[in-house]
Motif scaffolding. Structure first.
Motif, PDB file in Angstrom:
ATOM      1  N   ASN A   7      -8.500  12.420 -10.500  1.00  0.00           N
ATOM      2  CA  ASN A   7      -7.792  12.892  -9.307  1.00  0.00           C
ATOM      3  C   ASN A   7      -8.817  13.471  -8.336  1.00  0.00           C
ATOM      4  OD1 ASN A   7      -8.116  15.876  -9.749  1.00  0.00           O
ATOM      5  ND2 ASN A   7      -6.904  15.378 -11.567  1.00  0.00           N
ATOM      6  N   GLY A   8      -8.377  13.800  -7.155  1.00  0.00           N
ATOM      7  CA  GLY A   8      -9.290  14.267  -6.122  1.00  0.00           C
ATOM      8  C   GLY A   8      -9.997  15.556  -6.476  1.00  0.00           C
ATOM      9  N   ALA A   9      -9.289  16.460  -7.132  1.00  0.00           N
ATOM     10  CA  ALA A   9      -9.905  17.752  -7.478  1.00  0.00           C
ATOM     11  C   ALA A   9     -11.053  17.547  -8.475  1.00  0.00           C
ATOM     12  CB  ALA A   9      -8.849  18.699  -8.060  1.00  0.00           C
ATOM     13  N   ALA A  10     -10.819  16.681  -9.454  1.00  0.00           N
ATOM     14  CA  ALA A  10     -11.867  16.375 -10.446  1.00  0.00           C
ATOM     15  C   ALA A  10     -13.056  15.712  -9.760  1.00  0.00           C
ATOM     16  CB  ALA A  10     -11.308  15.474 -11.536  1.00  0.00           C
ATOM     17  N   ALA A  11     -12.778  14.896  -8.753  1.00  0.00           N
ATOM     18  CA  ALA A  11     -13.848  14.214  -8.008  1.00  0.00           C
ATOM     19  C   ALA A  11     -14.713  15.233  -7.271  1.00  0.00           C
ATOM     20  CB  ALA A  11     -13.249  13.223  -7.017  1.00  0.00           C
ATOM     21  N   VAL A  12     -14.074  16.182  -6.619  1.00  0.00           N
ATOM     22  CA  VAL A  12     -14.820  17.207  -5.874  1.00  0.00           C
ATOM     23  C   VAL A  12     -15.716  17.996  -6.838  1.00  0.00           C
ATOM     24  CG1 VAL A  12     -14.601  19.323  -4.519  1.00  0.00           C
ATOM     25  CG2 VAL A  12     -13.103  17.386  -4.046  1.00  0.00           C
ATOM     26  N   ARG A  13     -15.161  18.327  -8.014  1.00  0.00           N
ATOM     27  CA  ARG A  13     -15.953  19.077  -9.019  1.00  0.00           C
ATOM     28  C   ARG A  13     -17.150  18.269  -9.466  1.00  0.00           C
ATOM     29  NH1 ARG A  13     -11.132  20.621 -11.192  1.00  0.00           N
ATOM     30  NH2 ARG A  13     -11.175  18.958 -12.747  1.00  0.00           N
ATOM     31  N   ARG A  30     -17.017  15.890   2.136  1.00  0.00           N
ATOM     32  CA  ARG A  30     -17.788  15.903   3.377  1.00  0.00           C
ATOM     33  C   ARG A  30     -18.083  17.345   3.815  1.00  0.00           C
ATOM     34  NH1 ARG A  30     -19.753  11.576   2.446  1.00  0.00           N
ATOM     35  NH2 ARG A  30     -18.979   9.612   3.319  1.00  0.00           N
ATOM     36  N   ALA A  31     -17.149  18.219   3.591  1.00  0.00           N
ATOM     37  CA  ALA A  31     -17.342  19.625   3.974  1.00  0.00           C
ATOM     38  C   ALA A  31     -18.479  20.267   3.168  1.00  0.00           C
ATOM     39  CB  ALA A  31     -16.051  20.412   3.762  1.00  0.00           C
ATOM     40  N   MET A  32     -18.786  19.677   2.007  1.00  0.00           N
ATOM     41  CA  MET A  32     -19.892  20.172   1.174  1.00  0.00           C
ATOM     42  C   MET A  32     -21.233  19.674   1.689  1.00  0.00           C
ATOM     43  SD  MET A  32     -17.942  19.514  -2.477  1.00  0.00           S
ATOM     44  CE  MET A  32     -19.399  19.075  -3.363  1.00  0.00           C
ATOM     45  N   GLU A  65      -7.711  14.339   1.045  1.00  0.00           N
ATOM     46  CA  GLU A  65      -8.174  15.721   0.923  1.00  0.00           C
ATOM     47  C   GLU A  65      -9.492  15.787   0.169  1.00  0.00           C
ATOM     48  OE1 GLU A  65      -7.178  18.265   2.448  1.00  0.00           O
ATOM     49  OE2 GLU A  65      -8.454  19.725   1.421  1.00  0.00           O
ATOM     50  N   ALA A  66      -9.619  14.985  -0.871  1.00  0.00           N
ATOM     51  CA  ALA A  66     -10.863  14.982  -1.645  1.00  0.00           C
ATOM     52  C   ALA A  66     -12.031  14.546  -0.751  1.00  0.00           C
ATOM     53  CB  ALA A  66     -10.737  14.058  -2.857  1.00  0.00           C
ATOM     54  N   THR A  67     -11.783  13.528   0.070  1.00  0.00           N
ATOM     55  CA  THR A  67     -12.834  13.050   0.990  1.00  0.00           C
ATOM     56  C   THR A  67     -13.240  14.146   1.960  1.00  0.00           C
ATOM     57  OG1 THR A  67     -11.957  10.802   0.846  1.00  0.00           O
ATOM     58  CG2 THR A  67     -13.381  11.287   2.714  1.00  0.00           C
ATOM     59  N   ARG A  68     -12.231  14.826   2.521  1.00  0.00           N
ATOM     60  CA  ARG A  68     -12.523  15.921   3.465  1.00  0.00           C
ATOM     61  C   ARG A  68     -13.387  16.984   2.803  1.00  0.00           C
ATOM     62  NH1 ARG A  68      -7.723  14.965   6.163  1.00  0.00           N
ATOM     63  NH2 ARG A  68      -6.501  15.713   4.405  1.00  0.00           N
ATOM     64  N   GLU A 104      -6.926   4.820   9.049  1.00  0.00           N
ATOM     65  CA  GLU A 104      -7.355   5.832  10.040  1.00  0.00           C
ATOM     66  C   GLU A 104      -7.482   7.211   9.414  1.00  0.00           C
ATOM     67  OE1 GLU A 104      -4.982   4.007  13.775  1.00  0.00           O
ATOM     68  OE2 GLU A 104      -5.139   6.197  13.742  1.00  0.00           O
ATOM     69  N   ALA A 105      -6.501   7.549   8.570  1.00  0.00           N
ATOM     70  CA  ALA A 105      -6.521   8.878   7.938  1.00  0.00           C
ATOM     71  C   ALA A 105      -7.760   9.023   7.053  1.00  0.00           C
ATOM     72  CB  ALA A 105      -5.254   9.087   7.121  1.00  0.00           C
ATOM     73  N   PHE A 106      -8.089   7.970   6.353  1.00  0.00           N
ATOM     74  CA  PHE A 106      -9.257   8.013   5.472  1.00  0.00           C
ATOM     75  C   PHE A 106     -10.550   8.118   6.271  1.00  0.00           C
ATOM     76  CE2 PHE A 106      -9.370   8.172   1.077  1.00  0.00           C
ATOM     77  CZ  PHE A 106      -8.337   7.469   0.479  1.00  0.00           C
ATOM     78  N   ILE A 107     -10.659   7.288   7.293  1.00  0.00           N
ATOM     79  CA  ILE A 107     -11.881   7.318   8.112  1.00  0.00           C
ATOM     80  C   ILE A 107     -11.988   8.678   8.803  1.00  0.00           C
ATOM     81  CG2 ILE A 107     -13.149   6.209  10.006  1.00  0.00           C
ATOM     82  CD1 ILE A 107     -12.900   4.466   7.479  1.00  0.00           C
ATOM     83  N   GLY A 108     -10.845   9.174   9.258  1.00  0.00           N
ATOM     84  CA  GLY A 108     -10.820  10.496   9.893  1.00  0.00           C
ATOM     85  C   GLY A 108     -11.251  11.609   8.945  1.00  0.00           C
ATOM     86  N   ALA A 109     -10.950  11.430   7.665  1.00  0.00           N
ATOM     87  CA  ALA A 109     -11.320  12.435   6.659  1.00  0.00           C
ATOM     88  C   ALA A 109     -12.806  12.349   6.303  1.00  0.00           C
ATOM     89  CB  ALA A 109     -10.480  12.241   5.399  1.00  0.00           C
ATOM     90  N   GLY A 110     -13.435  11.211   6.668  1.00  0.00           N
ATOM     91  CA  GLY A 110     -14.865  11.098   6.402  1.00  0.00           C
ATOM     92  C   GLY A 110     -15.282   9.908   5.567  1.00  0.00           C
ATOM     93  N   ALA A 111     -14.346   9.032   5.235  1.00  0.00           N
ATOM     94  CA  ALA A 111     -14.718   7.829   4.482  1.00  0.00           C
ATOM     95  C   ALA A 111     -15.506   6.878   5.394  1.00  0.00           C
ATOM     96  CB  ALA A 111     -13.476   7.126   3.948  1.00  0.00           C
TER      97      ALA A 111
END
Lengths: 151, 139
Positions: free
Chosen positions: B42-48, B78-80, B72-75, B99-106
């Motif tokens: 999941n996204g949280a595990a990915a961020v970790r 990128r914020a890191m 959210e994980a992408t955002r 668009e949402a994905f690219i906007g988040a930083g993909a």
């Protein structure tokens, strides 16, 4: 002679699955990923799909009963189901999922119910046909399992 | 000279897609046995993972996941300040989704079905990127 007959039958059976719209090109792509190091890859993935999809179908059915106006939830569940079906090239299943999602978009519960019955029928038919196909493929033997090498 | 080992992070909650993506990454042109494919469910595990593990060369990010979704994980990644290429993966590929994905930083989007085939272009590109990275390091 027996091997040739069996091989012909598998080719014919697979062609029928495509001609009748049960499978699409993605199934061929799956076979491309199968090789000597994973000779049963396609069957394993298909088994995984049917194991997962049975669970998903139960969840969708329960959601239709318990949360009939929650079209976001219904759409989300069918989206998942559609994604898995697409991965093995389950064309009719995928198409009927698209119909279901359109009913969700229109907020038509009756449409969703009807479409869900079709999804279940297509799912059951595909399962039966693929079980027969793999049973035949196993009889043909391991030479047919390694369709292509990866590199 | 052997190229640097490639590390790919696959962020995917559904087992069937993980199995297929794993096969596709291994089948990508230029893939080698030493290359690593890590998985986060999941996204949280990915961020970790991104925070705690050695840098990845490529992240394949699913959209719909429990706990934290792909957007959210992408955002957060990128914020890191992480610049690893992120390829968004989704079954639908609706313009709003892309668009949402690219906007988040993909960096790129691929339909889920394409990701799990021998023609997985992001996988191929990753292997090429890996080779280029090694060439640059040796200069």
């Amino acid at each position: 002679m027996e091997y040739s007959n069996l091989r012909r039958q598998t080719i014919f059976m697979k062609k029928n699955l495509f001609d009748q719209g049960f499978l699409d090109e993605q199934f061929n792509q799956l076979e491309e990923l199968q090789d000597e190091s994973s000779p049963n890859f396609v069957e394993e993935v298909v088994d995984l799909f049917f194991k997962d999809s049975s669970r998903l179908l139960t969840n969708i059915e329960q959601a239709i009963d318990k949360y009939p106006q929650d079209f976001y939830r219904l759409d989300s569940l069918v989206h998942q189901f559609k994604g898995s079906g697409s991965s093995i090239g389950a064309l009719r299943v995928k198409n009927e999922c698209s119909v279901f999602k359109a009913h969700c978009n229109d907020r038509s519960l009756e449409g969703c119910r009807r479409s869900f019955q079709k999804i279940k029928r297509e799912h059951a038919t595909l399962k039966q046909k693929l079980e027969s196909y793999f049973q035949l493929l196993r009889q043909v033997g391991p030479r047919e399992h390694a369709v292509s090498s990866r590199k | 000279m052997a190229r640097k080992m490639i590390r790919v992070l696959l962020v995917e909650d559904e087992e069937i897609h993980r199995v297929m993506a794993r096969a596709a990454v291994k089948a990508a042109a230029g893939a080698e046995d030493d290359d690593v494919l890590d998985v986060a469910e999941n996204g949280a595990a990915a961020v970790r993972r991104v925070r705690e593990v050695a840098p990845y060369d490529l992240i394949l990010m699913d959209r719909q996941m429990p706990v934290m979704d792909g957007h959210e994980a992408t955002r957060r990644i990128r914020a890191m300040g992480v610049t690893t290429p992120i390829v968004a993966v989704s079954s639908d590929g609706l313009p709003a989704d892309v668009e949402a994905f690219i906007g988040a930083g993909a960096d790129h989007f691929t339909p889920k079905v394409s990701q799990a085939t021998r023609q997985c272009r992001p996988c191929d590109a990753c292997m090429r990127h890996g080779q280029q990275y090694m060439i640059d390091l040796c200069k």
